[in-house]
Design an enzyme around this catalytic site. Structure first.
Site, PDB file in Angstrom:
ATOM      1  N   TYR A 276       0.866  -1.175   0.000  1.00 31.12           N
ATOM      2  CA  TYR A 276       0.000   0.000   0.000  1.00 31.12           C
ATOM      3  C   TYR A 276       0.904   1.226   0.000  1.00 31.12           C
ATOM      4  CZ  TYR A 276      -3.661   3.280   1.483  1.00 31.12           C
ATOM      5  OH  TYR A 276      -4.534   4.344   1.559  1.00 31.12           O
TER       6      TYR A 276
ATOM      7  N   ASP B   9      -2.179  -1.492  -3.915  1.00 23.45           N
ATOM      8  CA  ASP B   9      -2.529  -0.131  -4.268  1.00 23.45           C
ATOM      9  C   ASP B   9      -1.235   0.671  -4.332  1.00 23.45           C
ATOM     10  OD1 ASP B   9      -3.394   2.463  -4.492  1.00 23.45           O
ATOM     11  OD2 ASP B   9      -4.764   2.402  -2.778  1.00 23.45           O
TER      12      ASP B   9
ATOM     13  N   HIS C  28     -12.373   0.840  -4.192  1.00 27.59           N
ATOM     14  CA  HIS C  28     -11.533   0.082  -5.116  1.00 27.59           C
ATOM     15  C   HIS C  28     -12.222  -1.234  -5.478  1.00 27.59           C
ATOM     16  CE1 HIS C  28      -7.586   2.260  -4.359  1.00 27.59           C
ATOM     17  NE2 HIS C  28      -8.335   2.689  -3.359  1.00 27.59           N
TER      18      HIS C  28
END
Length: 265
Positions: free
Chosen positions: A115, A155, A256
């Site tokens: 992330y 991500d 998402h």
């Protein structure tokens, strides 16, 4: 083997949806991001009932990553070697790594759930931190790639090209699209990682993120910032990959959508 990655935007808020999705899609390995959950509060028992071993890294405030695996979960690593921190976060000026990376060996592959920092604005110290974080990630992945199959999922908070944002003109001067951020992705690919681009379920662009603002999702005004980067020996096994846009629909979704990748034996 089926591999998936998903920024769930709070595993507790999304737990019923996550469990339903796991039961339906049946991925073998799942990388989760933005769990917003302390490691000791991660719902390991709930996902365990579906056959998954779980490893989580989180402090409960924000960020947070996890790995779920039905094919083995060994050699778990919290953070990557050399991962930088952000000095302001603990209130006393000392930099310390955030809960942004967890790695493990699953089904014979080294898998990372990542992330990346948002970066906020290009004149923010968070932007410099983001670039430092990517540089350290590259250094950490290089020896792992030499050792065997690697998949880095999550991500990344960077759209690799203008085709990966719904209107490039609106992003000029913003983070997520700057040359330095895109170069950071290019540096990862230069190690031998391949961008596994998924098939979109709607429209020509495989967007994975849509703002919660009214109409953004339904108008497909999104970005591709969730990525699967795979070493050549893994990328060569990809049979199919898709954005599970259905998981972004309905009541209380994450902003998402998951990416699902099927690998040949």
């Amino acid at each position: 083997m089926r591999l998936a990655t998903w920024n769930v935007n709070s595993v507790k808020a999304r737990l019923p949806r996550l469990l339903e999705w796991l039961a339906e899609v049946k991925p073998d390995i799942v990388c989760l991001q933005e769990t917003k959950c302390p490691a000791d509060a991660f719902p390991a028992a709930e996902v365990g009932a579906l056959g998954y071993a779980a490893a989580a890294h989180g402090d409960g405030r924000w960020n947070g990553v996890a790995l779920l695996s039905a094919v083995g979960l060994d050699e778990v690593t919290l953070s990557f070697p050399g991962e930088p921190g952000f000095a302001e976060l603990d209130g006393v000026g000392a930099a310390r790594p955030e809960a942004r990376a967890i790695g493990a060996t699953c089904g014979g592959m080294r898998v990372w759930s990542l992330y990346a920092p948002n970066g906020r604005t290009v004149d923010s110290p968070h932007y410099a931190y983001k670039l430092d974080w990517f540089s350290a990630l590259r250094d950490a992945l290089e020896p792992e790639l030499a050792a065997g199959p690697v998949v880095a999922c999550g991500d990344f908070n960077v759209a690799p090209s203008d085709a990966d944002v719904w209107d490039p003109a609106l992003f000029v001067g913003s983070t997520h699209v700057t040359p330095a951020e895109r170069q950071a992705l290019a540096d990862l690919r230069a190690l031998g990682l391949h961008d596994v681009v998924p098939t979109p379920m709607k429209g020509p662009h495989p967007f994975t993120y849509w703002d919660y603002r009214a109409g953004m999702f339904h108008q497909n005004k999104g970005m591709r910032i969730d990525l699967v980067y795979a070493s050549e020996d893994v990328a060569g096994r990809v049979r199919s990959a898709y954005v599970d846009r259905e998981a972004r629909k309905g009541k209380g979704p994450s902003d998402h959508a998951p990416i699902v990748v099927d690998l040949r034996p």
